[in-house]
Enzyme design. Structure first.
Site, PDB file in Angstrom:
ATOM      1  N   HIS A  74       0.663  -1.328  -0.481  1.00 32.62           N
ATOM      2  CA  HIS A  74      -0.618  -0.029  -0.075  1.00 32.62           C
ATOM      3  C   HIS A  74       0.830   1.059  -0.144  1.00 32.62           C
ATOM      4  O   HIS A  74       1.560   1.694   0.694  1.00 32.62           O
ATOM      5  CB  HIS A  74      -0.942  -0.343   1.587  1.00 32.62           C
ATOM      6  CG  HIS A  74      -2.068  -0.713   1.156  1.00 32.62           C
ATOM      7  ND1 HIS A  74      -2.969  -1.176   2.074  1.00 32.62           N
ATOM      8  CD2 HIS A  74      -2.168  -2.013   0.177  1.00 32.62           C
ATOM      9  CE1 HIS A  74      -4.323  -1.896   1.682  1.00 32.62           C
ATOM     10  NE2 HIS A  74      -3.579  -2.661   0.679  1.00 32.62           N
ATOM     11  N   TYR A 203      -9.072   4.917   7.997  1.00 32.61           N
ATOM     12  CA  TYR A 203      -9.352   5.133   9.299  1.00 32.61           C
ATOM     13  C   TYR A 203     -11.041   6.214   9.394  1.00 32.61           C
ATOM     14  O   TYR A 203     -10.174   7.355   9.079  1.00 32.61           O
ATOM     15  CB  TYR A 203      -8.034   5.665  10.375  1.00 32.61           C
ATOM     16  CG  TYR A 203      -7.289   4.650   9.736  1.00 32.61           C
ATOM     17  CD1 TYR A 203      -6.143   4.271   9.092  1.00 32.61           C
ATOM     18  CD2 TYR A 203      -6.707   3.933  11.510  1.00 32.61           C
ATOM     19  CE1 TYR A 203      -5.242   3.763   9.261  1.00 32.61           C
ATOM     20  CE2 TYR A 203      -5.580   3.092  11.570  1.00 32.61           C
ATOM     21  CZ  TYR A 203      -4.913   3.288  10.204  1.00 32.61           C
ATOM     22  OH  TYR A 203      -3.661   1.760  10.169  1.00 32.61           O
ATOM     23  N   PRO A 295      -4.071  -0.121  18.443  1.00 33.82           N
ATOM     24  CA  PRO A 295      -4.021  -0.830  17.841  1.00 33.82           C
ATOM     25  C   PRO A 295      -3.693   0.382  16.734  1.00 33.82           C
ATOM     26  O   PRO A 295      -3.477   0.053  15.214  1.00 33.82           O
ATOM     27  CB  PRO A 295      -4.680  -2.046  17.581  1.00 33.82           C
ATOM     28  CG  PRO A 295      -5.975  -1.642  18.789  1.00 33.82           C
ATOM     29  CD  PRO A 295      -4.384  -1.224  19.423  1.00 33.82           C
ATOM     30  N   LYS A 299       1.053  -0.598  15.421  1.00 31.77           N
ATOM     31  CA  LYS A 299       2.805  -1.061  15.496  1.00 31.77           C
ATOM     32  C   LYS A 299       3.100  -2.175  16.406  1.00 31.77           C
ATOM     33  O   LYS A 299       4.355  -2.338  16.598  1.00 31.77           O
ATOM     34  CB  LYS A 299       2.561   0.606  15.892  1.00 31.77           C
ATOM     35  CG  LYS A 299       3.335   1.860  15.484  1.00 31.77           C
ATOM     36  CD  LYS A 299       4.094   1.689  14.052  1.00 31.77           C
ATOM     37  CE  LYS A 299       3.518   2.348  13.892  1.00 31.77           C
ATOM     38  NZ  LYS A 299       4.681   2.465  12.431  1.00 31.77           N
ATOM     39  N   TYR A 387       4.369   6.682  10.429  1.00 32.33           N
ATOM     40  CA  TYR A 387       3.332   4.885  10.056  1.00 32.33           C
ATOM     41  C   TYR A 387       3.517   3.647   9.241  1.00 32.33           C
ATOM     42  O   TYR A 387       4.235   2.914   9.589  1.00 32.33           O
ATOM     43  CB  TYR A 387       1.442   5.521   9.291  1.00 32.33           C
ATOM     44  CG  TYR A 387       0.494   4.824   8.625  1.00 32.33           C
ATOM     45  CD1 TYR A 387      -0.202   4.423   9.976  1.00 32.33           C
ATOM     46  CD2 TYR A 387       1.040   3.652   7.609  1.00 32.33           C
ATOM     47  CE1 TYR A 387      -1.383   4.033   9.738  1.00 32.33           C
ATOM     48  CE2 TYR A 387      -0.174   2.636   8.035  1.00 32.33           C
ATOM     49  CZ  TYR A 387      -1.379   3.089   8.806  1.00 32.33           C
ATOM     50  OH  TYR A 387      -1.751   1.434   8.707  1.00 32.33           O
TER      51      TYR A 387
END
Ligand code: RFL
Ligand code: PHB
Length: 393
Positions: A74, A203, A295, A299, A387
């Site tokens: 991604h 998200y 979560p 990570k 990220y």
């Protein structure tokens, strides 16, 4: 039976197995003791998102072949709020880094297969594991197999047995300082036989609570909903879950979430936790045994892998050069990354969830933060570099 190895590893999760694999590549012998069966650990549904740094390590150490074939690369993620999607272009913002969707239990299968092919020892279904004498140079691990007592003598013990394991609680009182935060919500997660409704992760911040759209493959969707910490799964029939996800994830009136058979359902508590230092004598803690992150930043697995990378390097230097310096610095080195990852995971969690005692001001502030993060290049870049994974020291 009494036996001996160089490094005794408790736990066959990502931390324990990766450590055993890295040590093997450096010519160091280890034995992994795991409470559960091989089938259980190879099927346990957990994380799914690998940082660029984790992907690189799997590739560089020869266990990335299936991931390269089956993993989904991604280049961006989407943040949804106010009924609209906003893309964060991870690759463009980080000079080409990506993240890869590849289930944790697939990583586990690859690592177990590699260890077994190399003649590595993994003892599954080890009962009553206990650790001894780690305040000195000859630590021991006792365990039972089929009712028979066994003792493994080693030079070092790696406590890779997760948050509920035995290693951290075996450290005498007063040695560790614990830092933690428990969040007033949990995640209800499902795995469904449905085509993902978007190519990338979504998200979503919504007045009814957070939701996350993720996936495992082109025909399996992974979805999560913010729920109460004591939520009862029985109160959530599949239809209700789908309806709630549709409401929270929707962007515009035409957006439709693909539905399908729910094949797994579970509730995950949310906490931030760090134990310092990550070492006591010849016992070294790694992964969830030493720290937990909520979560939202994806990570936990990645941090577990980062710890054992530091530990493997330190043990390698010790066995090759009789040099203890890196071992002495293990905790300090790991904790620098751990606390940055704690900060990021807490920040993502705080920005995206509804807190019951927040007022209208706090909600406006959260929306302003999301607006800032998705409209300022500097802010998007901060999210992106964390990220995809901060560089290893
Ligand atoms: P693990 O994976 O918990 O492995 C510990 C192992 O030790 C065994 N064990 C024992 N063995 C012998 N004797 C004992 N007394 C023992 N007690 C325990 C256990 O059976 C187990 O096999 O810890 P490790 O290796 O530190 O790995 C940590 C990760 O598993 C964890 O951080 C992640 O799964 C967290 N996480 C995520 N991390 C990510 O990086 N990306 C994600 O997208 C992500 N999503 C998630 C997650 C965790 C979730 N749950 C269910 C907690 C999503 C969810 C829903
Ligand atoms: C998942 O796919 O399970 C997943 C992805 C991203 C997260 C958490 C979980 O932040």
């Amino acid at each position: 039976m009494n036996h001996r190895t160089q490094v005794g590893i408790v736990g066959a999760g990502p931390a324990g197995l990766m450590l055993s694999h890295l040590l093997h590549l450096a010519g160091i012998e280890s034995v992994v003791l795991e409470a559960r069966s091989r089938q259980y650990v190879e099927e346990r549904v957990r994380a799914g998102l690998l940082e660029q740094t984790t992907v690189n390590l799997l590739n560089e150490t020869g266990v990335g072949e299936r991931m390269k074939r089956l993993g989904l690369v991604h280049h961006g993620i989407e943040l949804r709020f106010g009924g609209r999607g906003h893309r964060i272009d991870l690759s463009e913002l980080t000079g080409g880094s990506t993240v890869t969707i590849y289930a944790q239990h697939e990583v586990i299968k690859d690592l177990i297969a590699a260890r077994i092919a190399a003649g590595g020892q993994i003892v599954f279904e080890a009962a009553d594991v206990s650790i001894h004498d780690f305040n000195g140079p000859k630590p021991k691990i006792r365990y039972r197999i089929d009712g028979t007592d066994n003792e493994l003598s080693c030079d070092f013990i790696a406590g890779c047995d997760g948050f509920h394991g035995v290693c951290r609680p075996s450290i005498p009182n007063g040695v560790l300082t614990m830092y933690d935060r428990i969040y007033p919500f949990a995640w209800l997660g499902i795995l469904a036989e449905a085509t993902p409704s978007s190519d990338e992760l979504i998200y979503a911040y919504h007045e009814r609570g957070f939701a996350l759209h993720s996936m495992r493959s082109p025909n399996i969707t992974r979805l999560y909903l913010q729920c109460a910490p004591d939520e009862n799964l029985a109160d959530w029939p599949d239809e209700k879950i789908w309806d709630e996800l549709q409401l929270r994830l929707a962007a515009g009136k035409d957006w439709k979430l693909n539905r399908g058979a729910v094949i797994q359902k579970g509730i995950t508590e949310m906490r931030s936790f760090v134990a310092e230092p990550m070492q006591s004598g010849t016992l070294f803690l790694a992964g969830d045994a030493a720290h937990i992150v909520p979560p939202t930043g994806a990570k936990g697995l990645n941090l577990a892998v980062a710890d054992v990378r530091v530990l493997a390097r330190a043990l390698t230097d010790y066995y090759a050069n009789s040099n203890r310096e890196l071992l002495t610095k293990y905790s300090e080195t790991c904790l620098r990354r751990v606390w940055k990852v704690q900060r990021f995971s807490w920040w993502m969690t705080s920005m995206l969830h509804r807190f019951a005692d927040d007022n209208a001001f706090d909600q406006r502030r959260q929306l302003a933060e999301l607006d800032y993060v998705t409209s300022s290049r500097a802010a998007s870049q901060t999210l992106a570099e964390n990220y995809v994974g901060l560089p290893m020291e």
